[in-house]
Design a protein around this motif. Structure first.
Motif, PDB file in Angstrom:
ATOM      1  N   LEU A 250       3.215   2.280  -6.375  1.00  0.00           N
ATOM      2  CA  LEU A 250       4.509   2.108  -7.032  1.00  0.00           C
ATOM      3  C   LEU A 250       4.958   0.647  -6.958  1.00  0.00           C
ATOM      4  O   LEU A 250       5.496   0.104  -7.936  1.00  0.00           O
ATOM      5  CB  LEU A 250       5.545   3.019  -6.383  1.00  0.00           C
ATOM      6  N   ASN A 251       4.724  -0.006  -5.826  1.00  0.00           N
ATOM      7  CA  ASN A 251       5.064  -1.429  -5.699  1.00  0.00           C
ATOM      8  C   ASN A 251       4.273  -2.276  -6.693  1.00  0.00           C
ATOM      9  O   ASN A 251       4.824  -3.168  -7.336  1.00  0.00           O
ATOM     10  CB  ASN A 251       4.797  -1.910  -4.271  1.00  0.00           C
ATOM     11  N   VAL A 252       2.974  -2.013  -6.801  1.00  0.00           N
ATOM     12  CA  VAL A 252       2.160  -2.779  -7.742  1.00  0.00           C
ATOM     13  C   VAL A 252       2.669  -2.569  -9.165  1.00  0.00           C
ATOM     14  O   VAL A 252       2.774  -3.521  -9.957  1.00  0.00           O
ATOM     15  CB  VAL A 252       0.677  -2.386  -7.630  1.00  0.00           C
ATOM     16  N   LEU A 253       3.026  -1.323  -9.504  1.00  0.00           N
ATOM     17  CA  LEU A 253       3.527  -1.037 -10.845  1.00  0.00           C
ATOM     18  C   LEU A 253       4.805  -1.816 -11.140  1.00  0.00           C
ATOM     19  O   LEU A 253       4.919  -2.478 -12.179  1.00  0.00           O
ATOM     20  CB  LEU A 253       3.782   0.462 -11.009  1.00  0.00           C
ATOM     21  N   VAL A 254       5.784  -1.757 -10.247  1.00  0.00           N
ATOM     22  CA  VAL A 254       7.080  -2.376 -10.563  1.00  0.00           C
ATOM     23  C   VAL A 254       6.985  -3.905 -10.556  1.00  0.00           C
ATOM     24  O   VAL A 254       7.638  -4.577 -11.371  1.00  0.00           O
ATOM     25  CB  VAL A 254       8.195  -1.881  -9.611  1.00  0.00           C
ATOM     26  N   TYR A 255       6.175  -4.469  -9.659  1.00  0.00           N
ATOM     27  CA  TYR A 255       6.035  -5.923  -9.658  1.00  0.00           C
ATOM     28  C   TYR A 255       5.216  -6.409 -10.848  1.00  0.00           C
ATOM     29  O   TYR A 255       5.487  -7.479 -11.401  1.00  0.00           O
ATOM     30  CB  TYR A 255       5.423  -6.393  -8.341  1.00  0.00           C
ATOM     31  N   LEU A 256       4.226  -5.622 -11.252  1.00  0.00           N
ATOM     32  CA  LEU A 256       3.472  -5.978 -12.458  1.00  0.00           C
ATOM     33  C   LEU A 256       4.374  -5.915 -13.679  1.00  0.00           C
ATOM     34  O   LEU A 256       4.327  -6.795 -14.551  1.00  0.00           O
ATOM     35  CB  LEU A 256       2.278  -5.036 -12.625  1.00  0.00           C
ATOM     36  N   ASN A 257       5.218  -4.891 -13.741  1.00  0.00           N
ATOM     37  CA  ASN A 257       6.150  -4.789 -14.857  1.00  0.00           C
ATOM     38  C   ASN A 257       7.105  -5.986 -14.880  1.00  0.00           C
ATOM     39  O   ASN A 257       7.397  -6.545 -15.948  1.00  0.00           O
ATOM     40  CB  ASN A 257       6.942  -3.487 -14.759  1.00  0.00           C
ATOM     41  N   ASN A 258       7.560  -6.401 -13.696  1.00  0.00           N
ATOM     42  CA  ASN A 258       8.427  -7.576 -13.613  1.00  0.00           C
ATOM     43  C   ASN A 258       7.718  -8.824 -14.133  1.00  0.00           C
ATOM     44  O   ASN A 258       8.282  -9.592 -14.928  1.00  0.00           O
ATOM     45  CB  ASN A 258       8.862  -7.787 -12.160  1.00  0.00           C
ATOM     46  N   ASP A 259       6.478  -9.024 -13.717  1.00  0.00           N
ATOM     47  CA  ASP A 259       5.725 -10.196 -14.164  1.00  0.00           C
ATOM     48  C   ASP A 259       5.421 -10.121 -15.665  1.00  0.00           C
ATOM     49  O   ASP A 259       5.419 -11.148 -16.352  1.00  0.00           O
ATOM     50  CB  ASP A 259       4.418 -10.311 -13.380  1.00  0.00           C
TER      51      ASP A 259
ATOM     52  N   TRP B 238      10.982  11.614  -7.315  1.00  0.00           N
ATOM     53  CA  TRP B 238      12.274  10.925  -7.375  1.00  0.00           C
ATOM     54  C   TRP B 238      12.154   9.420  -7.153  1.00  0.00           C
ATOM     55  O   TRP B 238      12.747   8.637  -7.900  1.00  0.00           O
ATOM     56  CB  TRP B 238      13.258  11.568  -6.400  1.00  0.00           C
ATOM     57  N   PRO B 239      11.415   8.947  -6.144  1.00  0.00           N
ATOM     58  CA  PRO B 239      11.228   7.496  -6.080  1.00  0.00           C
ATOM     59  C   PRO B 239      10.481   6.945  -7.283  1.00  0.00           C
ATOM     60  O   PRO B 239      10.724   5.800  -7.693  1.00  0.00           O
ATOM     61  CB  PRO B 239      10.442   7.280  -4.777  1.00  0.00           C
ATOM     62  N   LEU B 240       9.590   7.744  -7.877  1.00  0.00           N
ATOM     63  CA  LEU B 240       8.906   7.277  -9.081  1.00  0.00           C
ATOM     64  C   LEU B 240       9.901   7.087 -10.216  1.00  0.00           C
ATOM     65  O   LEU B 240       9.923   6.030 -10.870  1.00  0.00           O
ATOM     66  CB  LEU B 240       7.822   8.275  -9.490  1.00  0.00           C
ATOM     67  N   LEU B 241      10.751   8.098 -10.453  1.00  0.00           N
ATOM     68  CA  LEU B 241      11.696   8.022 -11.566  1.00  0.00           C
ATOM     69  C   LEU B 241      12.836   7.047 -11.283  1.00  0.00           C
ATOM     70  O   LEU B 241      13.162   6.202 -12.125  1.00  0.00           O
ATOM     71  CB  LEU B 241      12.265   9.410 -11.858  1.00  0.00           C
ATOM     72  N   LEU B 242      13.446   7.163 -10.100  1.00  0.00           N
ATOM     73  CA  LEU B 242      14.634   6.359  -9.810  1.00  0.00           C
ATOM     74  C   LEU B 242      14.269   4.970  -9.298  1.00  0.00           C
ATOM     75  O   LEU B 242      14.861   3.970  -9.720  1.00  0.00           O
ATOM     76  CB  LEU B 242      15.525   7.091  -8.805  1.00  0.00           C
ATOM     77  N   GLY B 243      13.289   4.888  -8.380  1.00  0.00           N
ATOM     78  CA  GLY B 243      12.859   3.588  -7.906  1.00  0.00           C
ATOM     79  C   GLY B 243      12.201   2.784  -9.015  1.00  0.00           C
ATOM     80  O   GLY B 243      12.547   1.626  -9.256  1.00  0.00           O
ATOM     81  N   GLY B 244      11.255   3.424  -9.715  1.00  0.00           N
ATOM     82  CA  GLY B 244      10.625   2.743 -10.836  1.00  0.00           C
ATOM     83  C   GLY B 244      11.617   2.427 -11.938  1.00  0.00           C
ATOM     84  O   GLY B 244      11.557   1.352 -12.547  1.00  0.00           O
ATOM     85  N   GLY B 245      12.554   3.329 -12.173  1.00  0.00           N
ATOM     86  CA  GLY B 245      13.533   3.121 -13.235  1.00  0.00           C
ATOM     87  C   GLY B 245      14.472   1.963 -12.954  1.00  0.00           C
ATOM     88  O   GLY B 245      14.728   1.132 -13.828  1.00  0.00           O
ATOM     89  N   ILE B 246      14.988   1.877 -11.725  1.00  0.00           N
ATOM     90  CA  ILE B 246      15.911   0.791 -11.409  1.00  0.00           C
ATOM     91  C   ILE B 246      15.178  -0.545 -11.402  1.00  0.00           C
ATOM     92  O   ILE B 246      15.738  -1.583 -11.788  1.00  0.00           O
ATOM     93  CB  ILE B 246      16.635   1.034 -10.055  1.00  0.00           C
TER      94      ILE B 246
END
Length: 270
Positions: free
Chosen positions: A51-60, A112-120
């Motif tokens: 999940l961390n790799v996904l959200v940081y990759l999305n940020n980059d 829930w962390p996938l939807l809410l953590g990834g979503g935010i």
């Protein structure tokens, strides 16, 4: 496939070097404090790592143009991503599919962390980090929802620790926008620090530190407030906040570890 793997690995290594996956360490500490079976700890932390790799990759991916113009970013990593945007998008979709499959097969509240953590995180990267005050609030939500991977449903002790992390994340985000103040101001990005100015943002930082200490006192014992409140004694430099940020991390990280130890050894809360 090689480009997709390289992009994901570059993102993970870059963030690890900058200590920006601290939420994963916090999740590990919480999982151990809750005395989860080791097999479950492994699954939850592996999920959190992806999940961390996904959200940081999305940020980059969303910030590639800004990062290419920034003197503080990794130019080789940014250039490769810019030249392989299709691969970067496929890597994100692959990570999202893998996370969705794990959440469906394992259960345990991981959806829930996938939807809410990834979503935010997506909302922060796309819009919210350019909105004064909302940027700090969004990162406080991030601080709760990303380590949520470690907490099974209906765990009151886990939620006591997660809410503490939310307050700590507000402190860290405030330091970050102060660190980036000049660059954000010069590029027309309105963060909390740009909107308030450095002097008033320092008072916001102190207020969040006080709130974090009060929460620690109320939930885990009055004496524990002394450790986060010791941050108030640290001088806040006007330039180069890196050393200050690490000193704050050390104190707040130690606070969390003590709280996790209290939970692990069955100390009463409240």
């Amino acid at each position: 496939m090689r480009a997709e793997l390289k992009i994901a690995a570059d993102v993970a290594w870059y963030r690890l070097r900058r200590f920006e996956m601290a939420n994963l360490g916090a999740a590990g500490a919480i999982a151990v404090a809750l005395a989860l079976p080791w097999g479950e700890v492994f699954v939850r932390l592996a999920f959190g790592a992806l999940l961390n790799v996904l959200v940081y990759l999305n940020n980059d991916y969303l910030d590639v143009a800004e990062d290419a113009a920034s003197p503080t970013k990794d130019r080789d990593k940014t250039r490769f991503l810019a030249e392989h945007r299709g691969a970067a998008l496929r890597a994100q979709l692959g990570l999202l599919a893998a996370l969705g499959l794990i959440a469906w097969l394992w259960g345990g509240g991981l959806v829930w962390p996938l939807l809410l953590g990834g979503g935010i995180c997506w909302a922060y990267s796309a819009v919210l980090k350019h909105r004064p005050f909302v940027d700090v609030i969004a990162m406080m939500i991030w601080g709760v929802t990303m380590p949520w991977v470690a907490v099974p449903p209906d765990s009151a002790l886990g939620w006591a620790l997660l809410l503490q992390l939310g307050l700590f994340s507000g402190v860290f985000e405030t330091i970050q926008v102060m660190r980036d103040h000049d660059e954000d101001r010069d590029t027309g990005v309105r963060t909390t620090a740009v909107a308030l100015g450095q002097a008033r943002t320092r008072w916001l930082l102190r207020g969040l530190v006080v709130a974090a200490g009060l929460y620690a006192a109320m939930q885990f014992g009055w004496w524990l407030a002394l450790l986060p409140w010791s941050v108030l004694l640290l001088p806040i430099p006007s330039t180069d906040l890196s050393g200050y940020w690490n000193r704050v991390r050390l104190r707040l990280g130690a606070t969390l570890l003590i709280e996790c130890a209290l939970v692990y050894f069955g100390a009463a809360i409240g």
